[in-house]
Design a protein around this motif. Sequence first.
Motif, mmCIF file in Angstrom:
data_model
loop_
_atom_site.group_PDB
_atom_site.id
_atom_site.type_symbol
_atom_site.label_atom_id
_atom_site.label_comp_id
_atom_site.label_asym_id
_atom_site.label_seq_id
_atom_site.Cartn_x
_atom_site.Cartn_y
_atom_site.Cartn_z
ATOM 1 N N GLY A 15 0.801 -1.219 0.000
ATOM 2 C CA GLY A 15 0.000 0.000 0.000
ATOM 3 C C GLY A 15 0.829 1.260 0.000
ATOM 4 N N SER A 16 1.844 1.317 0.845
ATOM 5 C CA SER A 16 2.701 2.503 0.909
ATOM 6 C C SER A 16 4.041 2.156 1.545
ATOM 7 N N LYS A 17 5.053 2.956 1.226
ATOM 8 C CA LYS A 17 6.366 2.813 1.847
ATOM 9 C C LYS A 17 6.877 4.203 2.196
ATOM 10 N N THR A 18 7.470 4.303 3.368
ATOM 11 C CA THR A 18 7.969 5.593 3.849
ATOM 12 C C THR A 18 9.477 5.527 4.073
ATOM 13 N N TYR A 19 10.181 6.568 3.632
ATOM 14 C CA TYR A 19 11.636 6.641 3.767
ATOM 15 C C TYR A 19 12.019 7.929 4.487
ATOM 16 N N MET A 20 13.019 7.822 5.350
ATOM 17 C CA MET A 20 13.576 9.002 5.998
ATOM 18 C C MET A 20 14.462 9.737 4.998
ATOM 19 N N CYS A 21 14.362 11.063 4.989
ATOM 20 C CA CYS A 21 15.188 11.858 4.093
ATOM 21 C C CYS A 21 15.497 13.199 4.754
ATOM 22 N N SER A 22 16.242 14.012 4.076
ATOM 23 C CA SER A 22 16.591 15.323 4.647
ATOM 24 C C SER A 22 16.687 16.357 3.538
ATOM 25 N N TRP A 23 16.491 17.590 3.923
ATOM 26 C CA TRP A 23 16.699 18.701 3.001
ATOM 27 C C TRP A 23 16.956 19.966 3.797
ATOM 28 N N LYS A 79 24.070 9.659 -6.325
ATOM 29 C CA LYS A 79 24.590 9.374 -4.981
ATOM 30 C C LYS A 79 23.477 9.409 -3.939
ATOM 31 N N THR A 80 23.057 10.609 -3.556
ATOM 32 C CA THR A 80 22.062 10.730 -2.484
ATOM 33 C C THR A 80 20.925 11.688 -2.818
ATOM 34 N N ARG A 81 21.145 12.597 -3.761
ATOM 35 C CA ARG A 81 20.196 13.685 -3.973
ATOM 36 C C ARG A 81 19.358 13.468 -5.230
ATOM 37 N N VAL A 82 18.048 13.770 -5.126
ATOM 38 C CA VAL A 82 17.138 13.647 -6.263
ATOM 39 C C VAL A 82 16.274 14.900 -6.364
ATOM 40 N N LYS A 83 15.959 15.284 -7.605
ATOM 41 C CA LYS A 83 15.022 16.366 -7.874
ATOM 42 C C LYS A 83 13.781 15.771 -8.515
ATOM 43 N N LEU A 84 12.628 16.022 -7.915
ATOM 44 C CA LEU A 84 11.359 15.545 -8.443
ATOM 45 C C LEU A 84 10.585 16.737 -9.000
ATOM 46 N N LEU A 85 10.136 16.631 -10.244
ATOM 47 C CA LEU A 85 9.438 17.721 -10.911
ATOM 48 C C LEU A 85 7.944 17.416 -10.965
ATOM 49 N N PHE A 86 7.153 18.210 -10.251
ATOM 50 C CA PHE A 86 5.703 18.019 -10.202
ATOM 51 C C PHE A 86 4.991 19.209 -10.857
ATOM 52 N N GLN A 87 3.853 18.916 -11.473
ATOM 53 C CA GLN A 87 3.044 19.985 -12.060
ATOM 54 C C GLN A 87 1.913 20.358 -11.109
ATOM 55 N N ASN A 88 1.871 21.622 -10.760
ATOM 56 C CA ASN A 88 0.799 22.132 -9.904
ATOM 57 C C ASN A 88 -0.490 22.193 -10.712
ATOM 58 N N GLU A 123 17.233 14.351 -0.087
ATOM 59 C CA GLU A 123 18.433 13.514 0.033
ATOM 60 C C GLU A 123 18.084 12.240 0.797
ATOM 61 N N PHE A 124 18.496 11.092 0.257
ATOM 62 C CA PHE A 124 18.222 9.803 0.872
ATOM 63 C C PHE A 124 19.520 9.038 1.118
ATOM 64 N N GLN A 125 19.498 8.201 2.138
ATOM 65 C CA GLN A 125 20.668 7.375 2.426
ATOM 66 C C GLN A 125 20.872 6.334 1.335
ATOM 67 N N ASP A 126 19.768 5.716 0.882
ATOM 68 C CA ASP A 126 19.835 4.749 -0.212
ATOM 69 C C ASP A 126 18.917 5.246 -1.325
ATOM 70 N N LEU A 127 19.459 6.132 -2.156
ATOM 71 C CA LEU A 127 18.669 6.759 -3.213
ATOM 72 C C LEU A 127 18.158 5.735 -4.221
ATOM 73 N N THR A 128 18.990 4.729 -4.568
ATOM 74 C CA THR A 128 18.596 3.736 -5.569
ATOM 75 C C THR A 128 17.343 2.995 -5.155
ATOM 76 N N ALA A 129 17.279 2.582 -3.894
ATOM 77 C CA ALA A 129 16.112 1.845 -3.404
ATOM 78 C C ALA A 129 14.846 2.688 -3.519
ATOM 79 N N VAL A 130 14.952 3.983 -3.217
ATOM 80 C CA VAL A 130 13.797 4.877 -3.289
ATOM 81 C C VAL A 130 13.334 5.042 -4.735
#
Length: 343
Positions: free
Chosen positions: A232-240, A282-291, A303-310
Motif C-alpha cells: 500500500g505505501s512505503k515511507t523513507y527518511m530523508c533530509s533537506w 549518490k544521495t540527492r534527487v530532484k522531483l518535478l511536479f506539475q501544480n 536527500e536519501f541514504q539509499d537513493l537507488t532503493a527509493v
Amino acid sequence: APSSPSSPIANEPKYEKRWLDTLSVPLSMARISRYKAGTDKLRSNAFEVLALDGVSTGILQFYTAQESADWLRAISTNISDLTLQNMKMANKCCSPSDQVIHMGWVNERLEGTDSSQLYKFKFLALKGSSFYIFSTPPVSTLDWVRAEKIYNLCEVLFKIHKLWLADDCWLQASLYLGIHQDFDLEEQRPYCFSVMVGHGKSHYFNVELGSELAVWEKSFQRATFLEVQRTGSKTYMCSWQGDTLCFTVDFALGFTCFDSKTKNVLWRFKFSQLKGSSDDGKTRVKLLFQNLDTKQIETKELEFQDLTAVLHCIHSFIAAKVASVDPVFIDSQSIARKYMYSN
C-alpha cells in the motif's frame, strides 16, 4: 537382452526384454547447462543435465540441432512442471501474502580477479515480499532463511539485456549452427537479465532458454505488482537543508512529504503530477511536479541514504498504478514475450 531360442524348452525360463538403466537423474529441481565449462561458448547440438544432488548425465551429444532442440524442450518442460508441483506444495504451508510466485535455476555472472567473466549456478525465487538468491534450492521451510541474499521486491528493478534470438535452438533449431552476431563483451551470452538493487548494486543473470527469460520477466512484474498492492505505501527518511523529513509513496495517494517531528504535511502530489526527475547518482534527487492549479512545474529536492532503493520503489508503484488502470500494460511492455511467443 538376447533373443529367445527358436524352440524353447517348456521348463526353461523365457527371455524378456527390459530397460537397463546405466544412469538415472531425477529432474525435480534439476538444471540444464548448454555451455562449455568455464566459457561463454554454446555446445554444438549438446547439453548436460545436473540433478539437485549434483549427479550429472554427462554431455548429451545429438546428431542434429533438431534432435537436440526436441530433447532440450522435453527435459526443460518436465523440470518446469516438477518445479510448479514443488511451488504448490510450498505454498500450502505459506500464508496468502507469502506465496511463491516463481523459482528456478539461473547462471550468475561473477567478476574474476583477473577481470575474466565467470558464471556460477544460482537458484532464484520470488516469494511474498522478497526476491531470494540461493546457492542451492530451498527444500524445506527452514531453508528460506538461509538465502545468500534477500531483497524487497518494491526496491529492485528488473532489466532485460540484449536478446540473441538466432542462437535459440528451441525456436530456431535450423539456425543453431554457424550463426554469429556482433555483441558487447559484457553480454556474450544470450537471454540475460539484471536485477538492480540498493546502493547502485546489481546482479547479472543468464538463463539457458529464451522462454525462461520471458517467464522471469512476467513473474517479476506480477510479484512486484502484488507486493505493491499488499504494502500500500512505503515511507523513507530523508533530509533537506538540515531538516529531517519523511517521504511516502502511497498506491492510492501518490507522493507525500511531511516533517518527521511535527508530522505536518509539507506537500502532496498524485502520480500523474510527476513530470520528471533527475539525481546525482549518490544521495540527492530532484522531483518535478506539475501544480494542478497554476500548471507550473514545482521542483522538490530531497536527500536519501539509499537513493537507488527509493527510485526503484517509485518505479514499482507507478508501474503497478498503470497496470491497475490498464491490465494489458504489463504484456505490452514485455520485451522477451514479444519475441519468444511471436510465432
